[in-house]
Design an enzyme around this catalytic site. Structure first.
Site, PDB file in Angstrom:
ATOM      1  CG  HIS A 169      -3.139   3.568   2.057  1.00  0.00           C
ATOM      2  ND1 HIS A 169      -3.525   3.203   0.791  1.00  0.00           N
ATOM      3  CD2 HIS A 169      -3.256   2.441   2.832  1.00  0.00           C
ATOM      4  CE1 HIS A 169      -3.858   1.917   0.791  1.00  0.00           C
ATOM      5  NE2 HIS A 169      -3.708   1.441   2.017  1.00  0.00           N
ATOM      6  CG  ASN A 176      -6.658  -0.510   0.752  1.00  0.00           C
ATOM      7  OD1 ASN A 176      -5.975  -0.016  -0.147  1.00  0.00           O
ATOM      8  ND2 ASN A 176      -6.127  -1.055   1.827  1.00  0.00           N
ATOM      9  CB  CYS A 194      -0.950   0.007   1.193  1.00  0.00           C
ATOM     10  SG  CYS A 194      -2.178  -1.288   1.061  1.00  0.00           S
TER      11      CYS A 194
END
Ligand SMILES: CC(C)(COP(=O)(O)OP(=O)(O)OC[C@H]1O[C@@H](n2cnc3c(N)ncnc32)[C@H](O)[C@@H]1OP(=O)(O)O)[C@@H](O)C(=O)NCCC(=O)NCCS
Length: 353
Positions: free
Chosen positions: A257, A287, A117
């Site tokens: 994020h 996500n 990520c």
């Protein structure tokens, strides 16, 4: 001494596949509810890439095509393309190579960055150096992930979190002194036990047994990762603020994020920043791993003004985490927004497959 060249993001474009998976859809697949997902994560829906033979490169290529069209840049003007992804089409060739081929960028360097990520921030930091060193003047950084390929849709604790998507930015020498002012990267491989995909690599190549044991899917220990994510996001943002003499009231946007709305809210609270200065896309995209940060920039582009101070921060598998302090280099409101979504996925299945 000549002043150092600064790298700046001079354009951004995103792509989301047309199919949408809502919380209600997931509630028909696993034992969950819209209320639980919304309350615990902030997610309402996510996009999923469907279509035989379509992988991460398809979405990356769509984002890059849009970026080139939007900036009226010819593929032959691009000197380097870096793709952050944790779901490459293949073990090799790398997805950056495939994207270049699909969009007509020929005979230049292209490579993937794998930092889960945090991948986009790692790729941005790496790509930035080529501009600062004066090696290149036009570099594309892509964040693209087809998380639906590695999500176990029988595991309710992870399948509700992830979505598919891509976004790309153009990096050029700063036109006005604004740009990437500072970056910060961190990692701790001992965190791997909490978040990983065990099989499919060289340590555990695919076998009938690894497939039967569902080892090709993401394994995540949510509460442990949550704790580290809050600490990591807070650490990088606080450190970037301290070393750039930034007070909370000087920050225009936090670009976090998008893993869980609660992680983002806690990070903002620790920084003393109101939520109206924080970019959120998690409710509609979930996500998307390496794509979350550039998708935020794309979504909020029209609100961004020249000189705005942005703090980018990410945390993910590895563990890896990082941040960037960016002053925005152009007036987003004056950029014509292309529609990044094509109604049907364009087939990108290579003839050799
Ligand atoms: C995954 C996450 C949303 C889970 O939320 P949580 O509040 O920590 O929830 P827990 O895992 O403690 O589970 C609480 C309960 O909800 C249940 N639950 C888990 N997923 C559920 C779902 N989709 N629907 C309903 N119940 C669910 C659990 O089984 C547990 O039940 P129990 O109390 O009976 O054992 C959260 O931990 C998280 O976001 N973690 C970090 C993710 C991240 O940042 N990843 C890094 C980047 S990829």
């Amino acid at each position: 001494m000549t002043p150092q060249t600064r790298a700046a993001i001079t354009a951004v474009h995103g792509y989301l596949p047309p199919d949408v998976l809502t919380n209600a859809d997931l509630a028909r697949m696993v034992d969950t509810t819209d209320a639980w997902i919304t309350e615990r994560t902030g997610i309402k829906q996510r996009h999923i890439l469907k279509g035989e033979g379509l992988g991460t490169s398809h979405m990356g290529a769509e984002a890059v095509r849009g970026l080139l069209a939007k900036t009226k840049t010819k593929p032959e003007d691009i000197e380097l393309l870096v793709c952050a992804t944790t779901t490459p089409d293949f073990v090799h060739p790398c997805t950056a190579n495939l994207i270049c081929d699909m969009v007509g960028i020929r005979s230049v360097g292209s490579f993937d960055v794998q930092a889960a990520c945090s991948g986009f921030l790692y790729a941005l930091t790496a790509a930035c150096q080529f501009i600062v060193a004066g090696t290149y003047k036009k570099v594309i950084v892509v964040g693209a992930d087809k998380m639906s390929a590695i999500v176990d849709y029988t595991d309710r604790a992870t399948c509700v979190l992830f979505g598919d998507g891509a976004a790309a930015v153009l990096l050029e020498p700063s036109p006005n002194g604004n740009g990437i002012m500072d970056t910060l990267l961190r990692s701790d491989g001992s965190g791997a036990k909490h978040l990983h995909q065990k099989a499919g690599g060289s340590r555990m190549p695919p076998t009938a047994e690894t497939v039967a044991k569902r080892l090709h899917y993401i394994h995540q220990e949510g509460p442990q990762v949550y704790k580290f994510a809050v600490a990591g996001m807070s650490e990088v943002t606080t450190e970037l603020m301290a070393r750039n003499n930034l007070r909370a009231d000087m920050i225009d946007w936090v670009v976090p994020h998008q893993a869980n709305r609660r992680i983002i809210e806690t990070t903002a609270e620790r920084l003393g920043l109101p939520l109206d200065k924080v970019m959120f896309t998690i409710q509609k995209y979930g996500n998307t791993t390496t794509a979350t940060i550039p998708l935020c920039l794309w979504d909020y582009e029209s609100k961004l003004k020249t000189g705005d101070r942005l703090l980018l921060a990410a945390f993910g598998g590895g563990f890896s985490w990082g941040g960037a302090y960016v002053t925005w280099a152009y007036d987003g409101a004056s950029v014509p927004k292309l529609n990044g979504n094509t109604p049907k996925p364009r087939l990108e299945k290579s003839s050799w497959l």
